[in-house]
Each structure stands twice: as C-alpha cells, then as structure tokens.
Design a protein around this motif. Structure first.
Motif, PDB file in Angstrom:
ATOM      1  N   GLN A 145       0.839  -1.195   0.000  1.00 17.12           N
ATOM      2  CA  GLN A 145       0.000   0.000   0.000  1.00 17.12           C
ATOM      3  C   GLN A 145       0.877   1.249   0.000  1.00 17.12           C
ATOM      4  O   GLN A 145       1.846   1.368   0.759  1.00 17.12           O
ATOM      5  CB  GLN A 145      -0.916   0.011   1.233  1.00 17.12           C
ATOM      6  CG  GLN A 145      -1.925   1.165   1.198  1.00 17.12           C
ATOM      7  CD  GLN A 145      -3.050   0.957   2.188  1.00 17.12           C
ATOM      8  OE1 GLN A 145      -3.147  -0.084   2.799  1.00 17.12           O
ATOM      9  NE2 GLN A 145      -3.910   1.936   2.336  1.00 17.12           N
ATOM     10  N   GLU A 146       0.506   2.201  -0.904  1.00 20.56           N
ATOM     11  CA  GLU A 146       1.202   3.491  -1.011  1.00 20.56           C
ATOM     12  C   GLU A 146       2.714   3.274  -1.101  1.00 20.56           C
ATOM     13  O   GLU A 146       3.503   3.894  -0.376  1.00 20.56           O
ATOM     14  CB  GLU A 146       0.850   4.402   0.163  1.00 20.56           C
ATOM     15  CG  GLU A 146      -0.605   4.825   0.174  1.00 20.56           C
ATOM     16  CD  GLU A 146      -0.934   5.821   1.270  1.00 20.56           C
ATOM     17  OE1 GLU A 146      -0.013   6.162   2.031  1.00 20.56           O
ATOM     18  OE2 GLU A 146      -2.094   6.244   1.382  1.00 20.56           O
ATOM     19  N   PHE A 147       3.107   2.440  -2.021  1.00 17.93           N
ATOM     20  CA  PHE A 147       4.516   2.056  -2.168  1.00 17.93           C
ATOM     21  C   PHE A 147       4.934   2.361  -3.607  1.00 17.93           C
ATOM     22  O   PHE A 147       4.477   1.724  -4.558  1.00 17.93           O
ATOM     23  CB  PHE A 147       4.668   0.558  -1.874  1.00 17.93           C
ATOM     24  CG  PHE A 147       6.097   0.102  -1.699  1.00 17.93           C
ATOM     25  CD1 PHE A 147       6.658  -0.009  -0.441  1.00 17.93           C
ATOM     26  CD2 PHE A 147       6.872  -0.207  -2.797  1.00 17.93           C
ATOM     27  CE1 PHE A 147       7.963  -0.439  -0.277  1.00 17.93           C
ATOM     28  CE2 PHE A 147       8.180  -0.628  -2.647  1.00 17.93           C
ATOM     29  CZ  PHE A 147       8.730  -0.749  -1.374  1.00 17.93           C
ATOM     30  N   ARG A 148       5.749   3.430  -3.789  1.00 15.43           N
ATOM     31  CA  ARG A 148       6.243   3.864  -5.104  1.00 15.43           C
ATOM     32  C   ARG A 148       5.093   4.052  -6.095  1.00 15.43           C
ATOM     33  O   ARG A 148       4.228   4.889  -5.873  1.00 15.43           O
ATOM     34  CB  ARG A 148       7.306   2.914  -5.615  1.00 15.43           C
ATOM     35  CG  ARG A 148       8.605   3.050  -4.819  1.00 15.43           C
ATOM     36  CD  ARG A 148       9.758   2.324  -5.434  1.00 15.43           C
ATOM     37  NE  ARG A 148      10.980   2.585  -4.657  1.00 15.43           N
ATOM     38  CZ  ARG A 148      12.118   1.922  -4.799  1.00 15.43           C
ATOM     39  NH1 ARG A 148      12.203   0.961  -5.684  1.00 15.43           N
ATOM     40  NH2 ARG A 148      13.155   2.217  -4.047  1.00 15.43           N
ATOM     41  N   GLN A 149       5.042   3.255  -7.162  1.00 14.60           N
ATOM     42  CA  GLN A 149       4.022   3.522  -8.179  1.00 14.60           C
ATOM     43  C   GLN A 149       2.644   3.021  -7.781  1.00 14.60           C
ATOM     44  O   GLN A 149       1.667   3.320  -8.463  1.00 14.60           O
ATOM     45  CB  GLN A 149       4.437   2.920  -9.519  1.00 14.60           C
ATOM     46  CG  GLN A 149       4.457   1.409  -9.576  1.00 14.60           C
ATOM     47  CD  GLN A 149       4.527   0.927 -11.014  1.00 14.60           C
ATOM     48  OE1 GLN A 149       3.552   0.998 -11.744  1.00 14.60           O
ATOM     49  NE2 GLN A 149       5.699   0.451 -11.401  1.00 14.60           N
ATOM     50  N   PHE A 150       2.547   2.266  -6.652  1.00 14.47           N
ATOM     51  CA  PHE A 150       1.248   1.795  -6.192  1.00 14.47           C
ATOM     52  C   PHE A 150       0.695   2.812  -5.195  1.00 14.47           C
ATOM     53  O   PHE A 150       1.013   2.761  -3.989  1.00 14.47           O
ATOM     54  CB  PHE A 150       1.365   0.419  -5.545  1.00 14.47           C
ATOM     55  CG  PHE A 150       1.905  -0.631  -6.482  1.00 14.47           C
ATOM     56  CD1 PHE A 150       1.432  -0.729  -7.785  1.00 14.47           C
ATOM     57  CD2 PHE A 150       2.889  -1.512  -6.078  1.00 14.47           C
ATOM     58  CE1 PHE A 150       1.927  -1.688  -8.651  1.00 14.47           C
ATOM     59  CE2 PHE A 150       3.395  -2.465  -6.936  1.00 14.47           C
ATOM     60  CZ  PHE A 150       2.918  -2.553  -8.233  1.00 14.47           C
ATOM     61  N   GLY A 151      -0.097   3.779  -5.699  1.00 12.62           N
ATOM     62  CA  GLY A 151      -0.641   4.798  -4.812  1.00 12.62           C
ATOM     63  C   GLY A 151      -1.710   4.232  -3.899  1.00 12.62           C
ATOM     64  O   GLY A 151      -1.890   4.719  -2.777  1.00 12.62           O
ATOM     65  N   PRO A 196       4.563  -5.374 -18.935  1.00 17.37           N
ATOM     66  CA  PRO A 196       5.561  -4.594 -19.690  1.00 17.37           C
ATOM     67  C   PRO A 196       6.472  -3.804 -18.741  1.00 17.37           C
ATOM     68  O   PRO A 196       6.268  -3.797 -17.514  1.00 17.37           O
ATOM     69  CB  PRO A 196       4.696  -3.647 -20.534  1.00 17.37           C
ATOM     70  CG  PRO A 196       3.423  -3.514 -19.765  1.00 17.37           C
ATOM     71  CD  PRO A 196       3.204  -4.830 -19.086  1.00 17.37           C
ATOM     72  N   ASN A 197       7.439  -3.154 -19.321  1.00 15.33           N
ATOM     73  CA  ASN A 197       8.336  -2.316 -18.521  1.00 15.33           C
ATOM     74  C   ASN A 197       7.533  -1.251 -17.783  1.00 15.33           C
ATOM     75  O   ASN A 197       6.590  -0.671 -18.317  1.00 15.33           O
ATOM     76  CB  ASN A 197       9.388  -1.647 -19.406  1.00 15.33           C
ATOM     77  CG  ASN A 197      10.375  -2.657 -19.967  1.00 15.33           C
ATOM     78  OD1 ASN A 197      10.700  -3.649 -19.321  1.00 15.33           O
ATOM     79  ND2 ASN A 197      10.857  -2.399 -21.166  1.00 15.33           N
ATOM     80  N   GLU A 198       7.952  -0.982 -16.514  1.00 11.73           N
ATOM     81  CA  GLU A 198       7.333   0.014 -15.648  1.00 11.73           C
ATOM     82  C   GLU A 198       5.912  -0.370 -15.263  1.00 11.73           C
ATOM     83  O   GLU A 198       5.131   0.484 -14.826  1.00 11.73           O
ATOM     84  CB  GLU A 198       7.366   1.408 -16.282  1.00 11.73           C
ATOM     85  CG  GLU A 198       8.766   1.921 -16.552  1.00 11.73           C
ATOM     86  CD  GLU A 198       8.782   3.361 -17.014  1.00 11.73           C
ATOM     87  OE1 GLU A 198       7.688   3.917 -17.247  1.00 11.73           O
ATOM     88  OE2 GLU A 198       9.876   3.933 -17.114  1.00 11.73           O
ATOM     89  N   PHE A 201       9.683 -12.832 -12.357  1.00 15.57           N
ATOM     90  CA  PHE A 201       9.104 -11.622 -12.940  1.00 15.57           C
ATOM     91  C   PHE A 201       9.688 -11.454 -14.339  1.00 15.57           C
ATOM     92  O   PHE A 201      10.912 -11.488 -14.518  1.00 15.57           O
ATOM     93  CB  PHE A 201       9.442 -10.390 -12.089  1.00 15.57           C
ATOM     94  CG  PHE A 201       8.947 -10.483 -10.672  1.00 15.57           C
ATOM     95  CD1 PHE A 201       7.688 -10.013 -10.333  1.00 15.57           C
ATOM     96  CD2 PHE A 201       9.742 -11.035  -9.683  1.00 15.57           C
ATOM     97  CE1 PHE A 201       7.245 -10.093  -9.018  1.00 15.57           C
ATOM     98  CE2 PHE A 201       9.306 -11.117  -8.382  1.00 15.57           C
ATOM     99  CZ  PHE A 201       8.048 -10.658  -8.040  1.00 15.57           C
ATOM    100  N   THR A 202       8.823 -11.247 -15.352  1.00 20.88           N
ATOM    101  CA  THR A 202       9.312 -11.117 -16.734  1.00 20.88           C
ATOM    102  C   THR A 202       8.443 -10.152 -17.516  1.00 20.88           C
ATOM    103  O   THR A 202       7.232 -10.023 -17.245  1.00 20.88           O
ATOM    104  CB  THR A 202       9.342 -12.483 -17.436  1.00 20.88           C
ATOM    105  OG1 THR A 202       9.819 -12.299 -18.779  1.00 20.88           O
ATOM    106  CG2 THR A 202       7.963 -13.101 -17.505  1.00 20.88           C
ATOM    107  N   CYS A 203       9.056  -9.472 -18.487  1.00 22.53           N
ATOM    108  CA  CYS A 203       8.308  -8.605 -19.395  1.00 22.53           C
ATOM    109  C   CYS A 203       8.106  -9.286 -20.751  1.00 22.53           C
ATOM    110  O   CYS A 203       7.707  -8.640 -21.714  1.00 22.53           O
ATOM    111  CB  CYS A 203       9.044  -7.268 -19.573  1.00 22.53           C
ATOM    112  SG  CYS A 203      10.714  -7.432 -20.203  1.00 22.53           S
ATOM    113  N   HIS A 204       8.429 -10.591 -20.827  1.00 20.40           N
ATOM    114  CA  HIS A 204       8.240 -11.369 -22.067  1.00 20.40           C
ATOM    115  C   HIS A 204       7.370 -12.591 -21.754  1.00 20.40           C
ATOM    116  O   HIS A 204       7.871 -13.726 -21.670  1.00 20.40           O
ATOM    117  CB  HIS A 204       9.591 -11.816 -22.628  1.00 20.40           C
ATOM    118  CG  HIS A 204      10.487 -10.687 -23.003  1.00 20.40           C
ATOM    119  ND1 HIS A 204      10.287  -9.912 -24.124  1.00 20.40           N
ATOM    120  CD2 HIS A 204      11.591 -10.180 -22.380  1.00 20.40           C
ATOM    121  CE1 HIS A 204      11.223  -8.995 -24.193  1.00 20.40           C
ATOM    122  NE2 HIS A 204      12.027  -9.128 -23.145  1.00 20.40           N
TER     123      HIS A 204
END
Length: 873
Positions: free
Chosen positions: A9-15, A33-35, A850-853
């Motif tokens: 919760q409320e951690f970097r990009q997870f508002g 995907p990336n980011e 964890f993978t982006c492919h």
C-alpha cells in the motif's frame, strides 16, 4: 519458507493497495511490460524483510506525487509448517510486527528475529548494504544483476560454510586454520602477503646491510682515489719539469713576431691598392662627366630635329581644328532655331491640354452645383420631416415608469375584481315582471351580484333579505375600492382612459420615434455635415467654375496645336540635338585652343634649343669636352694596369695569411703558459688532498666497516632462512586445509553438477575460498568466469543460485527465490534448459519469476499473473 500473501500500500508507483494472494508453494510467474510494477513488487518483498523500518533514507518508497503517504508492506508466509505474518510501515508512523505462530515480536526485536531466521545481518544505520544482505541477497536477484554472483555469494559465504559443515559432518577451519594463521602472522612479519617482498626485521636487516655495504664501497673508492692521486701527482710533476726545461711558449712568440712583420708588408701593399683604386675612380668619374656632357649635346641636336617635325604636325592639326570649330558653330545656330520652334509648339500643345482640363472642370463644377442644389432640397425636406416627427413624438410621449406602474395596477385590479366577483353571491334571474332590489328595479334576464346585505321585494308575497356568505368580502371590497382609486389616479396622470389606451399610445410614440430616426438618417445621407455645409460647397463650386471660365478665356488660340506627346517628343529631340551640337562645339573649341597652345609651345622650345646650339661659348665648351675625353681615357687605362700589378703582388703575399699565423702563434704561447700554470695548481691540490686523506685513518675505517658488513650479512641470511622455512610451512598447511575443504564442499559441488549438466554436459565449476564460482571447466579447457560472455554468466548465475538454495534448504535454512528478468540474454535452447531447472527446483523451493516477455515463459505449466490485472483487482 513459503509466501502466501503480499499486501502493498502506497509504495512507489502503487498509490493505493495491491494485494497478491493464493501464492503457490512452487513456481509463481508475474508478467507485465516495462514500468508495470514487477520490480516494485520484488522491491517491496526485499524492503519488508531486509530494510530497517525506522530508516530515514526510505523516502524514495513514497508513492509518486504523494509526499504525505505511508508506505507499508504486509506478508503472510509459512515457516517450517508454522503460520507467520510480517508487517512494516515506513517513512511516517513507522512500525514493525512479526508473528510466528502465537509468538509476537515487534520493533527491533522483530527485525533481529528476521535476520536470524533468514540469514542476514542488520545495518547499524543508513541504507541496507550488499554485505549485510546475506542469504536473501544471494537468492533474491534484482533486475540486471543475475550475472553478478561473486559479491553476493561472498557476503553469504558464512551461512554457506555453516550449511556445508552441517551437511559434511566435519569441522571447517579448526586447529589447522589457527596454525595457518599463526604461521602466516609470523611470515607476514618478514614477507608481504601479495608480492612476497621483505618487510619488518628482514627488510630492516637488508636495509642495514645495504647501508653498510654502500659505506664500505665509498671508503674503498676513497682508497682507490688516494692511490690514483699519488700516480697523478708523479705524472703532473714530471710534465711540469719537462715543460720548464723546453719552454715552448718562447718559440711560439718568436714565430709570432716574424709573422707580424710579413703582415705589415701586406698591409702596405693594401694601402697602395686603395690609393690606386681612388685615383682610378676619380679618373673614371671625370671621363664619365665629359662623355655625359657630349652625349647631352648630341641629344640636344636630335631633339631639335624631332621638335621641328612635331611643330609641322601641330600646325596642320590647328588648321583642321579651326575648320571643325567653324562647322560646329554653324550646326549650333541651326539646332538653336529648331529647338526654339519645338519649344513654341510644346507650349501651344500644353495650352491645348490646359484648355481641355479647364473645360472638364467647368462641366464638373456645373454638374456638382446641380447635385448640391438637389441635395439641399432633399435635406431641407428631410429636416422638416424630422422636426414634425419630433413634435409628434413629444405630444405622444408617455413616462415609461408610470406606464409600467399603470400596467401593474391594471393587472392587480383585474385579479382583485375576479376574486371579489367570485366571492360575491350570484343570483341569476329570469322575470316576467319587475322586482325591487333595494332602491333599484330589475326585470327580464340577468345576474345580480350581492356584495352586501340586500332586500328583494316580492310584492304581495313579502321580501327576501340576501346576506353574502363570505366573511372577508367587505375587506376585499375596500381593497378593490382603494386599488380602483389608485388606478384612476394613474390613468389621470397619463391622460388616458385605460391601460390599453396607454399601451396603444406608447406603441404609437415608438412608431413616431422610429420615423424620426429614419428621417434623421435620410438627412445624414444628404447632408452629413449639415445643410449649411452643402450651401457653402455650392458657393465654392460656383466660384471655381467662374475662375476656370476666366482662365479658359485668357488662353491663346489652340486650334492648330499639335498632340502633346508629339510636341514633347519633338522638343526633347531638338533639345538633345542642340546639347550634342554644343558639346561638339565645346570639344572643337578645346581642341583648337589645345592645338594652338601646343604649336606655340613647340615653337618656343625649338627656338631656345637652336639658340643654345648656335651659342659660341657652348661650341667652345663642347670642343674642350671632346679633348678631355681622349686624355682621360689614356689616364684610366694606365691606372688600370698599375692596379693589376699591385693585385698580383698582394695575392702572392696573402697566400699564408701572416696576420692569422701571428694570431695563432700568440694563442699557442698563451695556451702553453696556461697549461704550465694549471699543472702547477693541480700539483698543489693533489699534495693537499693526499695530506688530508693520509691523516683521516682511511685504512682503519675501511677495516671496521668490512667487519660490520660481515655481521649484517649473517643477520640478513638468518632472517631469509626463517622466511623461507615459514613459506614452506605455510604452503604445506594450506594444501592440507584445501584438501579438507574439498571434502567439505562436496555437497555443494554435487548440487552444482546436478544443474550445470542441463546446459553444459561433461563440465564442472571450481569454487573459490568464498564458495563463489571461479572457473568453468569444459571441453578440456579452463575459463575464468569473467572471461565468459554476459549471457553465459547470467545462465550460470541462475543455476548456481538454485544449487545454493538446495544446500541451504538441506541444512534447515529457509529459502525463497526471486528472479527479476533473469534470463534476458539467453537463447531459446538454453532458456528451455533454464526452465527445466526451475521446474525441478520448484519442487523444493518457492520461486517468484518476474518477466516482461510472457510469450517466452508460457510453457511452464503454471498460470501467468499479469501485474495490470492485480492492479485492477
């Protein structure tokens, strides 16, 4: 250790909050995907287990754009069959709580418990460093760090050795390591560890020996120099005595005197040569002057002949110029007459154009006068209409405020009348005879409204008393009467009979005002600046027409006038021709004047030169010049012969350069005297040095130093022998320890081989002292890990970590593997081998990948969990 649930919760990009539950005990695959947030999830797991909850450097965990957030992570997991839960909140209102079964730990106690369970060490302050990460730092691979294995394995080496010791049943580093350490401590006092250079007592002994040897060598050099100086003194003394006996400088001085005498004779010849040269120059100058004077006389005669020809040519040119000038004057006279005629024709053509313009102006002013007269008539008519409309509007104008008040009162009166009428008692009647209602008589058909008590007479039948049933009718009647009075007063104020009349009058007033505006607009069209301006413009147009008529009458008769363009063109042609003729006249006049001046100048010059040639004095001087030329040429030839004889004598005398020889002999004499004096000084110096060195006890000092050198050599040899013995002992003990360690590493080597054969069959990995891979042995060659390609090191990093996890699990350590984009630089064949290794390891460990492919990992037989879907959930 098996993760079951992760809440972020409320951690970097997870508002907001992100919850991941139903985690499988084996392989778990997260895609995006990336980011998308994959690395953020992995970082949240690292932070909740490894980071200090009170650390002040974790402000970068705050959600993007929310500086007042409270980052928190909550994980549920199973440890040796016991349910556990860990929750941490960072940055603000920091807290930490760890539940293991029924036991609850909080704050620093909870973090110390985590470090002991997972195998890492807490940082005393500041951010978590790699050397503190321990086992999690080895098994939890961050993005782009798969190939970096040496540091992470080195930081976890302590825990890996403990696991190996437990599995092998032996002891790692007991008395052997203590003895090796003691031997190495003694050895390091004499030799350095890396370069094996001397240090401590051995270096000091070598330095002492070197210093004493240098001093001994210096004394030996001084002794050798003493012996050399004795030999040099004898040689210098012998040379000095021999020179004193021969005295060579005196012989050089005698030769210098003889050479100086020859040099004086050469100088005398040079002075004779200079006298002859001066005499020759003077004679040649006199001869040149006489020749120049005769040449001037000859040039004067030639100039007279040339100028006589030029004078004839100039007189012919003057005659031609006078003829051309006369013709130019005649042409100018003709062109002046033609130009005057063309100018008069041009003036007549201009007068014709002016007359036409004046006629046009007269027609224009006549038309303008008629237009202005019509406009004045229309403007006066429109002005009269504006005045009439203004009077009509003033008669019909109604105050707008009073009109609105009347309309409002009329509306209120209509409503109140309706209400009053509705409140009255209505009696509809249809009578054959008459009845009395109060003081009135009614008959026929109608409606009787009773607003107060009324008596209706019925004749012989009696009477009826009708009383209205509405209690407030009287009040309404009073209000109606007051409103009717105000209404009548408003009608009277406006002077109308009704509100409808007032409105009709108001509409009529608006129509008259609109007519007034239209007439005013018509007046503005005909007379935008007023009728007086139109009358003034009419008077001005009449005056201008009169003036134009008078100017037209004053012009000459232009009936025979040529066209203006032709007249202008003819005038320009005549003017250009006149100007050209005048230019020719000016040129011929200038040529005539120039010719006359040149002819007169040539005649004057010719006369002066003829007079000069005929002068008797000039003739006598010329005869004298010619006689001098003959005599001076004879004298010059005689001087040239004398100078030639002296030059030959001087060349013969200069063959040996007597002045240079005299200088050379004098220098040789000085050098001989200088050398003799230098020998005398060197002899005195050598005697002084020998006396000084002989009095210093050189031999005794040399003997004492040689004894000290021998003693220092024995000390250095003893320490060197001790260092060699310690080195040999250290090698023997290390070899014995390495053999024991090889047995200790057998479990890890076996697990490495288990995974390595999937990619590199018939190969093995050699481990370093820190249990990290050092070399890869395959196909009969040994390769350093750093020399391998990036992709190969990445693949070895994954397989080695799986082997470490097997080793740690076998020793009872909790294991969890996290791989963030770990096989990016791997080809398809090796990726399949990596997948098989992961599937095998997933039967013993929980693995988060964890993978982006996602398309490259869709054949693992486990569901893919998209981070975007987790966010939406």
């Amino acid at each position: 250790m098996k993760l079951q649930r992760i809440a972020i919760q409320e951690f970097r990009q997870f508002g907001g909050q992100l919850v991941i539950d139903d985690l499988q005990p084996g392989l778990n695959l997260f895609t995006g995907p990336n980011e998308a947030g994959k690395s953020t999830i992995a970082e949240a797991v690292r932070a909740v287990f490894l980071e200090r909850y009170k650390a002040s450097h974790l402000k970068d965990l705050l959600p993007w754009g929310l500086s007042s957030g409270q980052p928190s992570v909550d994980v549920s997991f199973e440890l040796d069959g016991v349910a556990c839960r860990l929750s941490k909140q960072f940055v603000s209102r920091q807290r930490c709580e760890l539940r293991i079964g029924q036991a609850v730990f909080s704050e620093d106690e909870a973090e110390d418990k985590l470090a002991a369970l997972l195998g890492f060490s807490r940082a005393a302050r500041g951010p978590l460093k790699a050397e503190h990460a321990g086992v999690p730092g080895l098994l939890w691979v961050q993005q782009g760090g798969t190939q970096e294995l040496r540091d992470s394995s080195g930081h976890a080496a302590q825990y890996l050795r403990e696991a190996l010791t437990q599995l092998s049943g032996g002891r790692e580093s007991a008395g052997e390591d203590a003895l090796i350490a003691a031997v190495q401590r003694e050895l390091r006092q004499l030799l350095t560890a890396r370069t094996q250079k001397s240090t401590g007592p051995l270096a000091q002994a070598e330095q002492t020996l070197a210093t004493l040897s240098a001093s001994r060598d210096e004394l030996q050099q001084q002794r050798q120099q003493f012996d050399d100086n004795i030999a040099r003194l004898a040689a210098q003394q012998q040379a000095f005595d021999d020179a004193e006996r021969r005295r060579p400088w005196e012989l050089h001085e005698q030769k210098a005197a003889l050479a100086q005498q020859r040099a004086a004779a050469v100088a005398e010849l040079e002075r004779d040569m200079q006298g002859l040269a001066h005499a020759l120059l003077a004679s040649e100058a006199e001869l040149a002057l006489s020749v120049q004077q005769e040449q001037s006389a000859l040039e004067l005669e030639a100039a007279v002949a040339r100028e006589l020809e030029q004078l004839d040519i100039a007189r012919a040119g003057v005659a031609a110029a006078e003829s051309a000038h006369a013709q130019a004057e005649h042409s100018v006279t003709q062109f002046e007459q033609a130009s005057a005629d063309a100018h008069r024709a041009l003036e007549l053509a201009n007068a014709a154009v002016t007359a036409a313009d004046l006629r046009n102006q007269i027609d224009f002013y006549r038309t303008e006068s008629k237009r202005l007269e019509a406009s004045i008539a229309d403007a006066e008519k429109a002005n009269a209409a504006v005045l009439q409309a203004t009077r009509d509007a003033a008669a019909l104008e109604i105050d707008d405020t009073q009109l609105k008040r009347l309309i409002k009162l009329d509306g209120e009166l209509t409503v109140l009348r309706a209400r009053t009428e509705a409140a009255m008692t209505r009696i509809e009647y249809r009578l054959n005879g008459e009845l009395s209602v109060g003081n009135e008589r009614i008959s026929g058909t109608g409606v009787l409204r009773v607003d107060d008590e009324k008596r209706i007479g019925l004749g012989e039948l009696g009477e009826l008393r009708v009383i209205p049933g509405v209690s407030d009718l009287s009040a309404q009647l009073s209000e109606l009467a007051a409103l009717e009075a105000r209404h009548a007063q408003a009608l009277q104020a406006l002077g109308v009979a009704s509100a409808a009349d007032a409105q009709a009058r108001h509409e009529q007033w608006k129509s008259v005002v609109a007519q007034q505006k239209r007439h005013a607009d018509i007046l503005g069209v005909h007379a935008p600046q007023g009728i007086d301006a139109l009358r003034a413009a009419l008077a001005a147009a009449a005056a201008r027409r009169q003036a134009s008529s008078e100017r037209l009458a004053s012009l000459p008769d232009v009936s025979a006038a040529p066209p203006l363009d032709d007249a202008r063109r003819n005038a320009e042609i005549a003017r250009d021709a006149l100007e050209a003729a005048r230019k020719v006249l000016a040129q011929t006049a200038a040529a005539k004047s120039t010719g006359i001046a040149q002819a007169e100048s040539l005649a004057a010059q010719l006369q002066r030169k003829r007079a000069q040639l005929a002068d008797d004095a000039f003739r006598r001087k010329r005869a004298q010049w010619q006689a001098n030329i003959v005599e001076q040429r004879v004298k010059v030839d005689a001087l040239k012969n004398q100078r030639g004889e002296r030059e030959r004598e001087l060349q013969a005398a200069r063959l040996d350069d007597p002045a240079a020889e005299a200088k050379r002999y004098r220098a040789s004499a000085e050098l001989a005297r200088g050398e003799q004096h230098a020998r005398q000084l060197r002899i005195a110096e050598l005697r002084s040095e020998l006396q000084t060195m002989g009095a210093s006890g050189l031999g005794e000092r040399l003997a004492a130093l040689e004894a000290q050198v021998e003693q220092a050599t024995r000390r250095k040899d003893e320490l060197s022998l001790r260092a060699s013995a310690l080195s040999l002992l250290d090698e023997v003990l290390v070899d014995e320890r390495d053999a024991a360690l090889a047995q200790l590493r057998a479990p890890l080597t076996e697990r490495l081989g288990h995974y390595l054969k999937r990619i590199f069959p018939q190969s093995s990995i050699a481990l370093g002292d820190d249990l990290s891979p050092a070399t890869l042995d395959r196909d009969g060659r040994t390769e350093l890990l750093d020399a391998l390609s990036f992709g190969t090191r990445e693949q070895l990093g994954i397989l080695t970590r799986l082997a470490y996890a097997d080793l740690l699990q076998a020793s009872g350590r909790p294991t969890l593997l996290m791989l963030d984009d770990a096989a990016v630089h791997t080809d398809a064949a090796r990726r399949d081998a990596i997948k098989r290794a992961l599937i095998d390891a997933a039967t013993r460990h929980q693995i988060l990948v964890f993978t982006c492919h996602p398309e490259l990992w869709d054949d693992l037989g486990v569901p893919q969990r998209a981070v975007a879907d987790l966010k939406l959930a």
